[in-house]
Every structure is written in C-alpha cells, then in structure tokens.
Scaffold this motif. Structure first.
Motif, PDB file in Angstrom:
ATOM      1  N   ARG A   1       0.854  -1.190   0.000  1.00 20.83           N
ATOM      2  CA  ARG A   1       0.000   0.000   0.000  1.00 20.83           C
ATOM      3  C   ARG A   1       0.886   1.235   0.000  1.00 20.83           C
ATOM      4  O   ARG A   1       1.858   1.305   0.744  1.00 20.83           O
ATOM      5  CB  ARG A   1      -0.916   0.024   1.239  1.00 20.83           C
ATOM      6  N   SER A   2       0.539   2.228  -0.804  1.00 15.96           N
ATOM      7  CA  SER A   2       1.379   3.416  -0.934  1.00 15.96           C
ATOM      8  C   SER A   2       1.360   4.257   0.340  1.00 15.96           C
ATOM      9  O   SER A   2       0.350   4.324   1.047  1.00 15.96           O
ATOM     10  CB  SER A   2       0.944   4.249  -2.138  1.00 15.96           C
ATOM     11  N   ASN A   3       2.483   4.907   0.606  1.00 13.08           N
ATOM     12  CA  ASN A   3       2.637   5.805   1.752  1.00 13.08           C
ATOM     13  C   ASN A   3       2.849   7.231   1.240  1.00 13.08           C
ATOM     14  O   ASN A   3       1.983   8.071   1.385  1.00 13.08           O
ATOM     15  CB  ASN A   3       3.807   5.331   2.623  1.00 13.08           C
ATOM     16  N   PHE A   4       3.998   7.508   0.621  1.00  9.62           N
ATOM     17  CA  PHE A   4       4.204   8.796  -0.036  1.00  9.62           C
ATOM     18  C   PHE A   4       5.163   8.606  -1.191  1.00  9.62           C
ATOM     19  O   PHE A   4       5.646   7.497  -1.429  1.00  9.62           O
ATOM     20  CB  PHE A   4       4.661   9.888   0.947  1.00  9.62           C
ATOM     21  N   ILE A   5       5.409   9.670  -1.943  1.00 10.30           N
ATOM     22  CA  ILE A   5       6.229   9.567  -3.142  1.00 10.30           C
ATOM     23  C   ILE A   5       7.392  10.552  -3.064  1.00 10.30           C
ATOM     24  O   ILE A   5       7.365  11.503  -2.282  1.00 10.30           O
ATOM     25  CB  ILE A   5       5.404   9.785  -4.435  1.00 10.30           C
ATOM     26  N   CYS A   6       8.394  10.312  -3.894  1.00  8.58           N
ATOM     27  CA  CYS A   6       9.582  11.165  -3.848  1.00  8.58           C
ATOM     28  C   CYS A   6      10.258  11.173  -5.215  1.00  8.58           C
ATOM     29  O   CYS A   6      10.656  10.122  -5.719  1.00  8.58           O
ATOM     30  CB  CYS A   6      10.548  10.639  -2.792  1.00  8.58           C
ATOM     31  N   ASN A   7      10.358  12.361  -5.813  1.00 11.27           N
ATOM     32  CA  ASN A   7      11.115  12.503  -7.046  1.00 11.27           C
ATOM     33  C   ASN A   7      12.610  12.477  -6.722  1.00 11.27           C
ATOM     34  O   ASN A   7      13.052  13.007  -5.706  1.00 11.27           O
ATOM     35  CB  ASN A   7      10.750  13.800  -7.753  1.00 11.27           C
ATOM     36  N   ILE A   8      13.372  11.868  -7.621  1.00 13.66           N
ATOM     37  CA  ILE A   8      14.808  11.667  -7.393  1.00 13.66           C
ATOM     38  C   ILE A   8      15.567  12.035  -8.661  1.00 13.66           C
ATOM     39  O   ILE A   8      15.169  11.658  -9.768  1.00 13.66           O
ATOM     40  CB  ILE A   8      15.100  10.202  -7.023  1.00 13.66           C
ATOM     41  N   GLY A   9      16.651  12.763  -8.501  1.00 11.16           N
ATOM     42  CA  GLY A   9      17.483  13.108  -9.637  1.00 11.16           C
ATOM     43  C   GLY A   9      18.559  14.087  -9.226  1.00 11.16           C
ATOM     44  O   GLY A   9      19.008  14.112  -8.078  1.00 11.16           O
ATOM     45  N   TYR A  10      18.977  14.887 -10.201  1.00  6.40           N
ATOM     46  CA  TYR A  10      19.942  15.943  -9.951  1.00  6.40           C
ATOM     47  C   TYR A  10      19.204  17.261 -10.112  1.00  6.40           C
ATOM     48  O   TYR A  10      18.800  17.642 -11.207  1.00  6.40           O
ATOM     49  CB  TYR A  10      21.118  15.834 -10.923  1.00  6.40           C
ATOM     50  N   GLY A  11      18.974  17.937  -8.989  1.00  8.66           N
ATOM     51  CA  GLY A  11      18.127  19.112  -8.993  1.00  8.66           C
ATOM     52  C   GLY A  11      18.743  20.295  -9.717  1.00  8.66           C
ATOM     53  O   GLY A  11      19.966  20.437  -9.784  1.00  8.66           O
ATOM     54  N   ASP A  12      17.870  21.151 -10.247  1.00 10.57           N
ATOM     55  CA  ASP A  12      18.278  22.405 -10.877  1.00 10.57           C
ATOM     56  C   ASP A  12      18.362  23.462  -9.777  1.00 10.57           C
ATOM     57  O   ASP A  12      17.357  24.055  -9.383  1.00 10.57           O
ATOM     58  CB  ASP A  12      17.254  22.795 -11.947  1.00 10.57           C
ATOM     59  N   LYS A  13      19.548  23.666  -9.264  1.00  5.92           N
ATOM     60  CA  LYS A  13      19.721  24.560  -8.117  1.00  5.92           C
ATOM     61  C   LYS A  13      19.360  26.011  -8.437  1.00  5.92           C
ATOM     62  O   LYS A  13      18.975  26.779  -7.550  1.00  5.92           O
ATOM     63  CB  LYS A  13      21.146  24.452  -7.587  1.00  5.92           C
ATOM     64  N   ALA A  14      19.461  26.392  -9.710  1.00  9.60           N
ATOM     65  CA  ALA A  14      19.133  27.770 -10.088  1.00  9.60           C
ATOM     66  C   ALA A  14      17.654  28.068  -9.904  1.00  9.60           C
ATOM     67  O   ALA A  14      17.266  29.244  -9.822  1.00  9.60           O
ATOM     68  CB  ALA A  14      19.546  28.022 -11.538  1.00  9.60           C
ATOM     69  N   SER A  15      16.817  27.051  -9.842  1.00  7.83           N
ATOM     70  CA  SER A  15      15.371  27.256  -9.736  1.00  7.83           C
ATOM     71  C   SER A  15      14.876  27.309  -8.293  1.00  7.83           C
ATOM     72  O   SER A  15      13.690  27.524  -8.056  1.00  7.83           O
ATOM     73  CB  SER A  15      14.635  26.140 -10.482  1.00  7.83           C
ATOM     74  N   LEU A  16      15.767  27.109  -7.337  1.00 10.59           N
ATOM     75  CA  LEU A  16      15.352  27.064  -5.942  1.00 10.59           C
ATOM     76  C   LEU A  16      14.966  28.447  -5.421  1.00 10.59           C
ATOM     77  O   LEU A  16      15.608  29.444  -5.748  1.00 10.59           O
ATOM     78  CB  LEU A  16      16.497  26.517  -5.070  1.00 10.59           C
ATOM     79  N   HIS A  17      13.931  28.502  -4.607  1.00  7.10           N
ATOM     80  CA  HIS A  17      13.592  29.731  -3.889  1.00  7.10           C
ATOM     81  C   HIS A  17      14.374  29.748  -2.579  1.00  7.10           C
ATOM     82  O   HIS A  17      14.937  28.721  -2.160  1.00  7.10           O
ATOM     83  CB  HIS A  17      12.086  29.790  -3.610  1.00  7.10           C
ATOM     84  N   PRO A  18      14.449  30.889  -1.904  1.00  6.00           N
ATOM     85  CA  PRO A  18      15.150  30.915  -0.611  1.00  6.00           C
ATOM     86  C   PRO A  18      14.561  29.894   0.352  1.00  6.00           C
ATOM     87  O   PRO A  18      13.355  29.638   0.350  1.00  6.00           O
ATOM     88  CB  PRO A  18      14.922  32.349  -0.125  1.00  6.00           C
ATOM     89  N   ARG A  19      15.418  29.333   1.180  1.00  2.00           N
ATOM     90  CA  ARG A  19      14.973  28.317   2.125  1.00  2.00           C
ATOM     91  C   ARG A  19      13.958  28.894   3.106  1.00  2.00           C
ATOM     92  O   ARG A  19      14.134  29.996   3.632  1.00  2.00           O
ATOM     93  CB  ARG A  19      16.163  27.757   2.911  1.00  2.00           C
ATOM     94  N   ASN A  20      12.883  28.158   3.330  1.00  2.00           N
ATOM     95  CA  ASN A  20      11.902  28.564   4.335  1.00  2.00           C
ATOM     96  C   ASN A  20      12.475  28.351   5.736  1.00  2.00           C
ATOM     97  O   ASN A  20      13.340  27.494   5.943  1.00  2.00           O
ATOM     98  CB  ASN A  20      10.609  27.770   4.167  1.00  2.00           C
ATOM     99  N   PRO A  21      11.978  29.103   6.727  1.00  2.00           N
ATOM    100  CA  PRO A  21      12.546  29.005   8.071  1.00  2.00           C
ATOM    101  C   PRO A  21      12.254  27.667   8.744  1.00  2.00           C
ATOM    102  O   PRO A  21      11.304  26.973   8.395  1.00  2.00           O
ATOM    103  CB  PRO A  21      11.889  30.166   8.826  1.00  2.00           C
ATOM    104  N   ARG A  22      13.083  27.333   9.701  1.00  2.00           N
ATOM    105  CA  ARG A  22      12.912  26.147  10.531  1.00  2.00           C
ATOM    106  C   ARG A  22      12.720  26.596  11.979  1.00  2.00           C
ATOM    107  O   ARG A  22      13.253  27.624  12.396  1.00  2.00           O
ATOM    108  CB  ARG A  22      14.128  25.222  10.448  1.00  2.00           C
TER     109      ARG A  22
END
Length: 199
Positions: free
Chosen positions: A168-189
């Motif tokens: 039974r499925s739980n969650f999904i996750c895309n995997i690869g080599y990310g395009d770092k130029a497309s990232l937005h600023p990190r959200n706070p923790r």
C-alpha cells in the motif's frame, strides 16, 4: 574507556542537512539503477521496530509506467513528477510480519501482528516512513537530490501498481539531480527552544 565514535565533518553535514534542499526542477541527467540500489543498500541498515522492515519501493522511470502514474498525481505535482528522472513510490507491505521469523531473533515475532490489523497498520506506517526518510538521506549522501511529497491519489496508485498485492502506498519522492538555479530561498525552521523540551 571506550573511544568516541568518529563524527561527520561539516562538508558531509552540509550535504545531508544544512545545504540539502527539496527540489521540483531537474537537470537532464539519468539516475542509474545501480545508484538507486546503492541508496537502498544504505537505507536498509537504519533501525525499524523488531527489524520489521515494511518499506517497499517502486521506482517509476519508464514511459509506460509514467503514463500509468500521471493520472494519480495532483495538479500541482504532475509536471514536476513527469519531468523527474525517477520517482520512488514508498509503499508499505501490510504482510511484513510474514518475514519476521527470518528478520528478527525472536521466533514468536510474527504472532505480535498476525490477525491484529491495528498493530499492522500502525507499525507498517511508522516504520515504512522511517525507512523512506533513511532512503532520502542515503540519496543525498550519494549526490542525488530529492523532492518528497504526498500530493497524489493513494487509491489510484494502489490500484494501478499494487492491485492483488499486500503493498500500500505511503508517499512519493522525485529523485534526480536538482536544478539549483530554480530554488527559492529556504523557508525558516523552528529553533531548538521552540520545538524541544528537556524533562
């Protein structure tokens, strides 16, 4: 006196945690099957209760599998998932306990779950989620980027890929080599004082 265990250096901690990001856009680079296997071989060493190991993973990669997967995805997750080199469907085996006589040192371990659906559900969900998190960290340790998410129709995924099985499925996750130029600023923790207490 027992010697202290070695610790990871800052470069390794940055790779796994501090500089790692959730990715939505991907470079046009393949992820070899051998690298996915290497990530699993690392992740499987993480702890689970009673060594129950309920995680099962289906990697969606080929055109036919992606075509079957696409209608299961929410609108916001469809394009980025179709563009990802690989997507892991993290699933849980609802009959994981059948393997416990081989996986755990207590020969009665199967009886803890057989015929007990609430215990099966809770244990499978908790431990498959833990194992999937280990897998994400294993991918990061091997230079891969991940984009975990839960925006999909679980019933459709289970019907499309796991019909007639105990998965039974739980969650999904895309995997690869990310395009770092497309990232937005990190959200706070949350900081330690907000999220933690010591009693």
């Amino acid at each position: 006196m027992t010697a202290a265990l070695p610790i990871l250096d800052d470069a390794a901690l940055d790779l796994l945690f501090r500089e790692a990001r959730t990715h939505s856009k991907w470079q046009d680079r393949d992820v070899p099957d051998a690298l996915l296997q290497q990530a699993y071989d690392l992740a499987r060493m993480g702890p689970t209760s009673g060594n129950c190991q309920p995680l099962r993973i289906l990697f969606v990669r080929g055109a036919e599998a992606k075509k079957k997967f696409e209608p299961c995805l929410s609108d916001g997750n469809r394009a980025k998932t179709m563009a990802a080199p690989a997507t892991a469907i993290f699933a849980m085996d609802m009959e994981f306990y059948e393997l416990m006589p081989r996986l755990f040192h207590d020969p009665t371990a199967r009886s803890w779950f057989a015929g007990k659906p609430a215990a099966i559900e809770e244990t499978a969900f908790r431990n498959s989620t833990l194992q999937a998190a280990y897998f994400i960290l294993a991918c990061r340790s091997l230079g891969l980027d991940c984009g975990p998410m839960s925006g999909f129709d679980k019933a459709k995924v289970d019907q499309a890929f796991f019909a007639g099985t105990s998965w039974r499925s739980n969650f999904i996750c895309n995997i690869g080599y990310g395009d770092k130029a497309s990232l937005h600023p990190r959200n706070p923790r949350l900081d330690f004082a907000e999220a933690c207490r010591i009693a």
